[in-house]
Write an enzyme that holds these catalytic residues in place. Structure first.
Site, short mmCIF file in Angstrom:
data_model
loop_
_atom_site.label_atom_id
_atom_site.label_comp_id
_atom_site.label_asym_id
_atom_site.label_seq_id
_atom_site.Cartn_x
_atom_site.Cartn_y
_atom_site.Cartn_z
N ASP A 249 0.81 -1.23 0.00
CA ASP A 249 0.00 0.00 0.00
C ASP A 249 0.84 1.27 0.00
O ASP A 249 0.48 2.27 0.59
CB ASP A 249 -0.98 0.01 1.20
CG ASP A 249 -1.76 -1.29 1.27
OD1 ASP A 249 -2.33 -1.66 0.24
OD2 ASP A 249 -1.77 -1.94 2.33
N HIS B 189 -4.91 -2.09 -5.30
CA HIS B 189 -4.28 -0.84 -5.73
C HIS B 189 -5.38 0.19 -5.90
O HIS B 189 -6.37 -0.09 -6.57
CB HIS B 189 -3.62 -0.99 -7.10
CG HIS B 189 -2.44 -1.91 -7.11
ND1 HIS B 189 -1.30 -1.65 -6.40
CD2 HIS B 189 -2.21 -3.05 -7.78
CE1 HIS B 189 -0.42 -2.62 -6.65
NE2 HIS B 189 -0.96 -3.48 -7.46
#
Ligand code: IMP
Ligand code: MG
Length: 336
Positions: free
Chosen positions: A13, A43
């Protein structure tokens, strides 16, 4: 035109999706191909008003002129994949390697019910661990056995290596992050595969000497979801006071927030063989940097932070993300 690998330097992340999207628009690759574990990844790519949370299709999908592949090493959940392809309208340019491992419903059930995986490790519950275990035991299915995938099947290594031979640019998009690599991360609180650049190359059938660049993406304030050690973690009170609050794209769990970790960053760059780095979330170091597109617009505090990062990692910071939109970025690559 070159072969560039983009990987996460911390615990996932880091904003790789946004970096991939930016590079795709700038460098115009012919292929963007995913490596990494599977649909445990999430994503987030923001374009204008719209935020896309993608788990299977490469986050470079926003760049319309590239073919999008899922590499051989990656696990495919056919339901997640087909849903995303339809939602994003990427039929006709999105392909899956014939040998990708398949996630089935019972893998997901095992991932969610297994005390060790669900509670102790805090897995994403997407079936990746059990599916990789089956793949290693050689009892899992492959993409070529799934009739719903038949229109999407190709030999990814063949296509990528042919493109490189012709001088077409290729981006190999990693997922997860270095700190949760099965090999190098905080075992056992890790994902079910290595996540470093060499693995991303292997996932796509690209040999090491074919790779030109390895871009390692770091968050100014790293985050971690799930269990496991996080040496620079701050209390949720401190992070809230800094105005930082994040939730997982896949699991919606709150992310743990930490301070910059120079030691981990250095080790991560070493194992990844990083040639350049991207820093995301610089607007959290100093809010005045939000949306900046030129280095000169950064405050002294932000510049000092970047200088410190470069001392820690020993490679140049060539991209600085200053906000969530694809346009919120400083690209220093040409100036180096
Ligand atoms: P699994 O990959 O679902 O087995 O989860 C194992 C550990 O890796 C858990 O702590 C997850 O939260 C973490 N993890 C897996 N994929 C990602 C990702 O894409 N970003 C961040 N953490 C992840
Ligand atoms: Mg993610």
């Amino acid at each position: 035109m070159t072969c560039t690998i983009i990987v996460g330097g911390f615990f996932g992340d880091e904003g790789k999706g946004k970096i991939v999207a930016h590079i795709a628009y700038r460098d115009k690759p012919g292929i963007i191909s995913r490596g990494g574990v599977g649909p445990n990844a999430g994503h987030t790519v923001t374009v204008g008003e719209k935020a896309y949370g993608v788990r299977m299709v490469p986050s470079g999908f926003v760049y319309p002129d590239a073919r999008l592949f899922i590499g051989t090493g990656v696990l495919v959940d056919p339901r997640v994949f087909l849903k995303e392809v339809n939602l994003l309208g990427v039929q006709g340019r999105t392909f899956v390697d014939i040998r990708c491992g398949i996630i089935e419903e019972y893998h997901i059930q095992r991932d969610r019910k297994d005390e060790h995986l669900a509670k102790t490790i805090g897995s994403t519950g997407t079936g990746c661990g059990p599916a990789n275990a089956d793949r290693v035991l050689r009892i899992g299915r492959q993409a070529k056995d799934v009739s719903e995938l038949k229109d999407f099947l190709i030999d990814v290594p063949l296509e990528i290596n042919a493109a490189l031979e012709e001088g077409t640019g290729v981006i190999l998009e990693g997922s997860q992050g270095f700190g949760i690599s099965l090999f190098f991360g905080t075992y056992p609180f890790v994902t079910s595969k290595d996540t470093s650049a060499s693995q991303i190359a292997a996932d796509n059938g690209v040999g090491p000497i074919r790779v030109d660049d390895v871009l390692v993406v770091f968050k100014a304030y790293p985050t971690r979801v799930g269990e496991g050690p996080f040496s620079t973690e701050m209390s949720s009170e401190t992070s809230k006071n800094l105005g930082i609050e994040e939730f997982g794209t896949v699991t919606h769990r709150p992310r743990r927030i930490g301070e910059w970790d120079g030691k981990l960053a250095k080790y991560s760059v070493m194992v990844n063989g990083g040639t350049q780095a991207a820093i995301t979330g610089i607007d959290r170091v100093d809010h005045t940097c939000f949306g900046a597109t030129r280095y000169e617009q950064l405050s002294k505090t932000a510049r000092e932070f970047i200088d410190g990062v470069e001392v820690d990692i020993g490679i140049p910071v060539s991209l600085i993300s200053t906000g969530p939109d694809i346009s919120h970025i400083i690209d220093l690559r040409e100036e180096q």
